[in-house]
Structure formats: structure tokens, C-alpha cells
Scaffold this motif. Sequence first.
Motif: not given
Length: 332
Positions: A114, A260, A265-266
Amino acid sequence: MEIISALKESNLIGLGGAGFPTWQKWRAVKESLGAKRFVICNLSEGEPGVFKDEYILQNHLLELVGGIVLAKETVSAGRAYIFLNDKYRKYLPKINRAVKGKKIEIFIDTGRYLCGEETTLLQTIEGKLRQPRSKPPYPTTSGLYGYPTLINNAETLYRAYLISQGGSDLKRFYSISGDVVSKRIVEEKIGAKIREVIPARFLDQINFVRVSGPSGFFAKPEDFEQIVSGTGAVEIYGKKRKILEGLIDSITFLKNESCGKCTPCREGTYRIAELLNKLIATSSLWDRKEIIELISEIAQTAAVTSFCPLGASIARPVTTAIDNFKQEILGE
Ligand SMILES: Cc1cc2nc3c(=O)[nH]c(=O)nc-3n(C[C@H](O)[C@H](O)[C@H](O)COP(=O)(O)O)c2cc1C
Ligand code: SF4
């Protein structure tokens, strides 16, 4: 010819994944109002299966530095950074020698996937939480410390330098790895098809490929007319490999790299990983059909509701695996 016009004529696009026209980005930063401007060379390269920027460090470092200096002069930036993945620390002495006296700083970071995303990269250099910022504003107008910032992938800057030297033959580096073919860099035109970057004699030994890493797509040999987009990585899976192996690898990677910050997504990556394990464990066709439907639904939701492109990309590996390999997945 002035460099921005030359970039426009060349059709150079960003080679870090998003494929944005390079000349537009350079012009936007050049024309942005700001007391200072910065240039950042993105050498994060945290995506599995991609090693083209390392190849540039090994073989074309002086041209890369030439590209950074050119970008700096074009947008009137006082300082540039090379955002370097820690796994490339071994090249530091060589890089330091190449940038000496050129007002280019090296920022070494963890190499988490990321952190290569441009706004997370900015957060990282600024010493803030490694999470993406919302866009707009874009880094071209409000980047490092709020100043206009040109962020380009290392290969984009390398190619821009070649164009400034009169090079007209626009190509890119494709990272080829996995089974069957030995790991290699192939230099081909931008927009090459899958079958153009894999030697023809190997094609009948391949079950499928993964293009552009875990956030990319899966393709079977009948679909090798598709273009190698994104980061230009092609990972090959031989005849004995199963599509679920590839999909589990992609989702596990995205789950582990999710920061997170947002729920789709998390939780989405976590739930899909869990469901994929259930899918492998059951032999009931009924259950398998239900599970893949649920996986698709979660992935589609993440695609439209995630905060940043990492979460939005979950649907791509899921959809291309399920749509192209349904029979294999259902065990029919
Ligand atoms: C999760 C994620 C990871 C990324 N990692 C990289 C990277 O390692 N290197 C890179 O150049 N771009 C990476 N990008 C793309 C950058 O955000 C940005 O678009 C790029 O550096 C711009 O350069 P370009 O226009 O030359 O491609 C990533 C994007 C995302 C969403
Ligand atoms: S999409 Fe994933 S990586 Fe991006 S902000 Fe949300 S949790 Fe973080």
C-alpha cells in the motif's frame, strides 16, 4: 521539441499501474500554484511478480536519474525524492553515487504494498499514518506537505529520459515469472498482448496466467490476446496448477496488505479468504455454487464501496477467476 510536447506525442503513460498520460501530469504540476514543488520517483515495487524497477536500478540507473533531473527542471521542483523499497537497500551506494549533487534524496521504506499508492507514499514521507488520503485534491496540486508534487513510477521517468534524448521507439519492461519459463524481463511495445511476451513454444504448457499481480486478472491461453496492462507483470501457472491456488494467493495478499481503514476491504478480504477455504473443503456442488455466489457478491460490494484502489481491485481477480474457470472451480 519542448519535453511536455514530446511526451504527448510519444503517448507515454504511467507505468506504475494506473496508466495515466505522463504529459498531462507533468503539465498539471508545472502549472500548479505553489511556493515549492516536489518530484517523487516511486520505487516502492511491493507487488509480487514485478521486478522491472529493480532491473532499471541494475542496468539503467544513470538514465533513471536523468529522468528525475529532467522532471525536476520541467516542473521547477527544488527537490526530488526516490521512494525506495527496503529490499533494494543493497543498491544504495550505487544510487548515492549517481544522485550526488543533484538535490535528490533517498527515502527508504518498508516496501509494504500500500505504501506504493501515491497518497499513502506521501503520508509515509511526512511521517504520518500509512493510510491513503482521499482524492481530490490530487498530488499534482496538493502533494508532499501540501505542495504540488509530481509522482511517477521509476520506469516512467526512465522512458521520459529516453524520449528527451530523441528515442521514438516506445516500449516497456514486462516482468515474466512463475512456472515453465525462467524469470526474465522482456522489453516490448506498450500495450503488448499476453502471447507477445511469452515465448510461443511454452504456450501449451500453461494452465493460466496472472497479469499485474494480486490485484490484476487471470487469463487462460485462449484469452492470451488480452493486453498486459497495469504493472506489466505476467506470472505463469503450469498445467498442474489450479485456479483456486492463484485466487487464494491474490486474496491472501490483499487481505494482509489491507490497512484496515474501511470495512468493505478489511472485512471483505477476510471473508473471501475464509470462504475460499470452505470452497476447497467441500465436495458438494450445491455448496460450491452458493459459496462462489457469495464471494462474487462481497467482491462486487468492495469494488464500489472501498476507500482506495486496493479494496476496489478485489473484484478483478475474483471475477476473472470465477468467470473464466467456473467448471474447474465447481469440479465438473
Ligand atoms: C495499492 C497500490 C500500490 C501501488 N504501488 C505502486 C508501486 O509500487 N510503484 C508505482 O510506481 N506505483 C504504484 N502504485 C501507483 C501509484 O499510486 C501512482 O499511480 C504511480 O506511482 C504514478 O506513477 P505513474 O503515473 O508513472 O504510473 C500503486 C497503487 C496502488 C493502489
Ligand atoms: S480499501 Fe483497503 S487499503 Fe484502501 S483504505 Fe480501505 S482498508 Fe485501507
